[in-house]
Design a protein around this motif. Structure first.
Motif, PDB file in Angstrom:
ATOM      1  N   MET A  36       0.843  -1.203   0.000  1.00 24.71           N
ATOM      2  CA  MET A  36       0.000   0.000   0.000  1.00 24.71           C
ATOM      3  C   MET A  36       0.869   1.239   0.000  1.00 24.71           C
ATOM      4  O   MET A  36       1.828   1.330   0.769  1.00 24.71           O
ATOM      5  N   ASN A  37       0.558   2.186  -0.853  1.00 24.44           N
ATOM      6  CA  ASN A  37       1.269   3.455  -0.911  1.00 24.44           C
ATOM      7  C   ASN A  37       0.488   4.492  -0.101  1.00 24.44           C
ATOM      8  O   ASN A  37      -0.570   4.939  -0.525  1.00 24.44           O
ATOM      9  N   PRO A  38       1.020   4.896   1.088  1.00 18.19           N
ATOM     10  CA  PRO A  38       0.284   5.838   1.939  1.00 18.19           C
ATOM     11  C   PRO A  38      -0.037   7.153   1.243  1.00 18.19           C
ATOM     12  O   PRO A  38      -1.070   7.770   1.495  1.00 18.19           O
ATOM     13  N   SER A  39       0.848   7.603   0.358  1.00 15.04           N
ATOM     14  CA  SER A  39       0.623   8.884  -0.311  1.00 15.04           C
ATOM     15  C   SER A  39      -0.586   8.826  -1.240  1.00 15.04           C
ATOM     16  O   SER A  39      -1.271   9.831  -1.455  1.00 15.04           O
ATOM     17  N   LEU A  40      -0.852   7.646  -1.823  1.00 10.89           N
ATOM     18  CA  LEU A  40      -2.010   7.507  -2.694  1.00 10.89           C
ATOM     19  C   LEU A  40      -3.296   7.324  -1.895  1.00 10.89           C
ATOM     20  O   LEU A  40      -4.368   7.698  -2.353  1.00 10.89           O
ATOM     21  N   LEU A  41      -3.195   6.745  -0.713  1.00  8.71           N
ATOM     22  CA  LEU A  41      -4.379   6.541   0.124  1.00  8.71           C
ATOM     23  C   LEU A  41      -4.796   7.827   0.834  1.00  8.71           C
ATOM     24  O   LEU A  41      -5.972   7.999   1.166  1.00  8.71           O
ATOM     25  N   ALA A  42      -3.848   8.740   1.032  1.00  7.39           N
ATOM     26  CA  ALA A  42      -4.118   9.954   1.812  1.00  7.39           C
ATOM     27  C   ALA A  42      -5.302  10.768   1.292  1.00  7.39           C
ATOM     28  O   ALA A  42      -6.170  11.166   2.079  1.00  7.39           O
ATOM     29  N   PRO A  43      -5.396  11.078  -0.019  1.00  5.31           N
ATOM     30  CA  PRO A  43      -6.541  11.875  -0.478  1.00  5.31           C
ATOM     31  C   PRO A  43      -7.878  11.141  -0.301  1.00  5.31           C
ATOM     32  O   PRO A  43      -8.905  11.781  -0.059  1.00  5.31           O
ATOM     33  N   ILE A  44      -7.861   9.815  -0.422  1.00  2.00           N
ATOM     34  CA  ILE A  44      -9.086   9.051  -0.202  1.00  2.00           C
ATOM     35  C   ILE A  44      -9.491   9.151   1.262  1.00  2.00           C
ATOM     36  O   ILE A  44     -10.664   9.360   1.596  1.00  2.00           O
ATOM     37  N   ALA A  45      -8.501   9.011   2.158  1.00  2.60           N
ATOM     38  CA  ALA A  45      -8.781   9.091   3.592  1.00  2.60           C
ATOM     39  C   ALA A  45      -9.269  10.486   3.981  1.00  2.60           C
ATOM     40  O   ALA A  45     -10.184  10.630   4.802  1.00  2.60           O
ATOM     41  N   ALA A  46      -8.672  11.525   3.385  1.00  2.00           N
ATOM     42  CA  ALA A  46      -9.093  12.896   3.699  1.00  2.00           C
ATOM     43  C   ALA A  46     -10.522  13.144   3.254  1.00  2.00           C
ATOM     44  O   ALA A  46     -11.325  13.749   3.985  1.00  2.00           O
ATOM     45  N   THR A  47     -10.862  12.668   2.059  1.00  2.47           N
ATOM     46  CA  THR A  47     -12.243  12.806   1.578  1.00  2.47           C
ATOM     47  C   THR A  47     -13.187  12.015   2.465  1.00  2.47           C
ATOM     48  O   THR A  47     -14.276  12.480   2.798  1.00  2.47           O
ATOM     49  N   GLY A  48     -12.754  10.814   2.875  1.00  2.00           N
ATOM     50  CA  GLY A  48     -13.583   9.992   3.753  1.00  2.00           C
ATOM     51  C   GLY A  48     -13.848  10.661   5.084  1.00  2.00           C
ATOM     52  O   GLY A  48     -14.963  10.601   5.614  1.00  2.00           O
ATOM     53  N   PHE A  49     -12.827  11.306   5.646  1.00  2.00           N
ATOM     54  CA  PHE A  49     -13.012  12.010   6.920  1.00  2.00           C
ATOM     55  C   PHE A  49     -14.042  13.122   6.770  1.00  2.00           C
ATOM     56  O   PHE A  49     -14.926  13.283   7.612  1.00  2.00           O
ATOM     57  N   ALA A  50     -13.928  13.893   5.684  1.00  4.43           N
ATOM     58  CA  ALA A  50     -14.863  14.993   5.453  1.00  4.43           C
ATOM     59  C   ALA A  50     -16.291  14.471   5.279  1.00  4.43           C
ATOM     60  O   ALA A  50     -17.243  15.040   5.835  1.00  4.43           O
ATOM     61  N   VAL A  51     -16.438  13.389   4.525  1.00  2.00           N
ATOM     62  CA  VAL A  51     -17.770  12.813   4.294  1.00  2.00           C
ATOM     63  C   VAL A  51     -18.374  12.309   5.604  1.00  2.00           C
ATOM     64  O   VAL A  51     -19.539  12.578   5.907  1.00  2.00           O
ATOM     65  N   ALA A  52     -17.592  11.559   6.386  1.00  2.00           N
ATOM     66  CA  ALA A  52     -18.104  10.995   7.631  1.00  2.00           C
ATOM     67  C   ALA A  52     -18.411  12.094   8.653  1.00  2.00           C
ATOM     68  O   ALA A  52     -19.422  12.018   9.369  1.00  2.00           O
ATOM     69  N   PHE A  53     -17.561  13.107   8.737  1.00  2.00           N
ATOM     70  CA  PHE A  53     -17.800  14.195   9.689  1.00  2.00           C
ATOM     71  C   PHE A  53     -19.047  14.977   9.303  1.00  2.00           C
ATOM     72  O   PHE A  53     -19.863  15.334  10.165  1.00  2.00           O
ATOM     73  N   LEU A  54     -19.195  15.252   8.017  1.00  3.05           N
ATOM     74  CA  LEU A  54     -20.382  15.948   7.531  1.00  3.05           C
ATOM     75  C   LEU A  54     -21.643  15.160   7.842  1.00  3.05           C
ATOM     76  O   LEU A  54     -22.649  15.718   8.287  1.00  3.05           O
ATOM     77  N   HIS A  55     -21.571  13.856   7.630  1.00  7.61           N
ATOM     78  CA  HIS A  55     -22.722  12.993   7.913  1.00  7.61           C
ATOM     79  C   HIS A  55     -23.048  13.009   9.402  1.00  7.61           C
ATOM     80  O   HIS A  55     -24.217  13.068   9.785  1.00  7.61           O
ATOM     81  N   ALA A  56     -22.025  12.973  10.243  1.00 11.07           N
ATOM     82  CA  ALA A  56     -22.240  12.969  11.690  1.00 11.07           C
ATOM     83  C   ALA A  56     -22.752  14.308  12.206  1.00 11.07           C
ATOM     84  O   ALA A  56     -23.332  14.382  13.294  1.00 11.07           O
ATOM     85  N   ALA A  57     -22.538  15.370  11.427  1.00  9.86           N
ATOM     86  CA  ALA A  57     -22.999  16.696  11.839  1.00  9.86           C
ATOM     87  C   ALA A  57     -24.495  16.884  11.657  1.00  9.86           C
ATOM     88  O   ALA A  57     -25.080  17.826  12.200  1.00  9.86           O
ATOM     89  N   LEU A  58     -25.129  15.980  10.910  1.00 12.59           N
ATOM     90  CA  LEU A  58     -26.574  16.098  10.724  1.00 12.59           C
ATOM     91  C   LEU A  58     -27.289  15.956  12.065  1.00 12.59           C
ATOM     92  O   LEU A  58     -26.925  15.107  12.881  1.00 12.59           O
ATOM     93  N   PRO A  59     -28.310  16.767  12.314  1.00 11.58           N
ATOM     94  CA  PRO A  59     -29.005  16.731  13.609  1.00 11.58           C
ATOM     95  C   PRO A  59     -29.519  15.355  14.012  1.00 11.58           C
ATOM     96  O   PRO A  59     -29.617  15.060  15.207  1.00 11.58           O
ATOM     97  N   THR A  60     -29.837  14.495  13.059  1.00 15.03           N
ATOM     98  CA  THR A  60     -30.337  13.154  13.391  1.00 15.03           C
ATOM     99  C   THR A  60     -29.286  12.324  14.122  1.00 15.03           C
ATOM    100  O   THR A  60     -29.625  11.296  14.720  1.00 15.03           O
ATOM    101  N   HIS A  61     -28.024  12.751  14.087  1.00 12.54           N
ATOM    102  CA  HIS A  61     -26.955  11.982  14.702  1.00 12.54           C
ATOM    103  C   HIS A  61     -26.580  12.474  16.099  1.00 12.54           C
ATOM    104  O   HIS A  61     -25.711  11.881  16.741  1.00 12.54           O
TER     105      HIS A  61
END
Length: 209
Positions: A1-26
């Protein structure tokens, strides 16, 4: 696994999950039920964390199925696999963008007082557990070429972002912060996710993330 290639996927994933968790239903149901049951702030946050754990666990379980299927077909598709994954993510992103044009935010969250704390906790945990973070599943798909190590890394990102979002906004609400400014997030969640998924799809297809 190349960490540098996984980094942008992980960063996008963090933003998506945090945004989802920010919804009032959570987080708002936990605040309302906690007040109705006269829970302490600590107990409310503990129940929130427990429900968040179930929420993440169910999402990870779905991710296992998705990644397992991806790893099974990847050797037979070769270089075409990245294009297929990118196209699927782009199509899903366009769907979110289309849905965002018709979304008008989440409806009013209604809750009730439960007969016992046990009934309240079970209801809150079960309801959130059975509502996985479906927006994170394409992130797992984008990380298929990084194998199970990448899957574990993305699962850790999902857990960290979900915990941060749910506990942060629950704490702020318990502290009496009335205007969290999350109405816009709830209203434009689909649009934001759509843009992120289209961008990630292009990255997977053309940049071989």
């Amino acid at each position: 696994m190349n960490p540098s290639l996984l980094a942008p996927i992980a960063a996008t994933g963090f933003a998506v999950a945090f945004l989802h968790a920010a919804l009032p239903t959570h987080w708002l149901p936990f605040v309302l039920v906690g007040r109705g049951q006269h829970w302490s702030a600590g107990k409310t946050l503990s129940v929130t964390a427990l429900a968040g754990l179930g929420h993440v666990a169910f999402t990870i379980l779905l991710g296992v199925v998705l990644v397992g299927a991806g790893l099974a077909v990847q050797p037979h598709m070769g270089a075409v696999f990245g294009w297929v994954v990118g196209a699927l993510m782009g199509a899903l992103g366009l769907f979110y963008l289309w849905r965002g044009r018709h979304d008008h935010g989440e409806g009013d969250i209604k809750t009730r007082r439960y007969a016992s704390d046990r009934a309240a906790i079970i209801a809150l945990v079960v309801l959130l557990t059975l509502s996985p973070c479906e927006a994170f599943l394409p992130i797992y798909l984008a990380g298929v070429k990084h194998g199970w190590t990448g899957f574990m890394a993305l699962s850790a990102v999902l857990m960290a972002a979900t915990a941060a979002g749910m506990l942060l906004f629950t704490t702020l609400s318990l502290a009496g912060v009335k205007r969290l400014g999350l109405e816009r997030i709830a209203r434009y969640e689909s649009t934001i996710l759509g843009v992120a998924l289209v961008a990630m799809g292009l990255g997977v297809a053309f940049l071989e993330l």
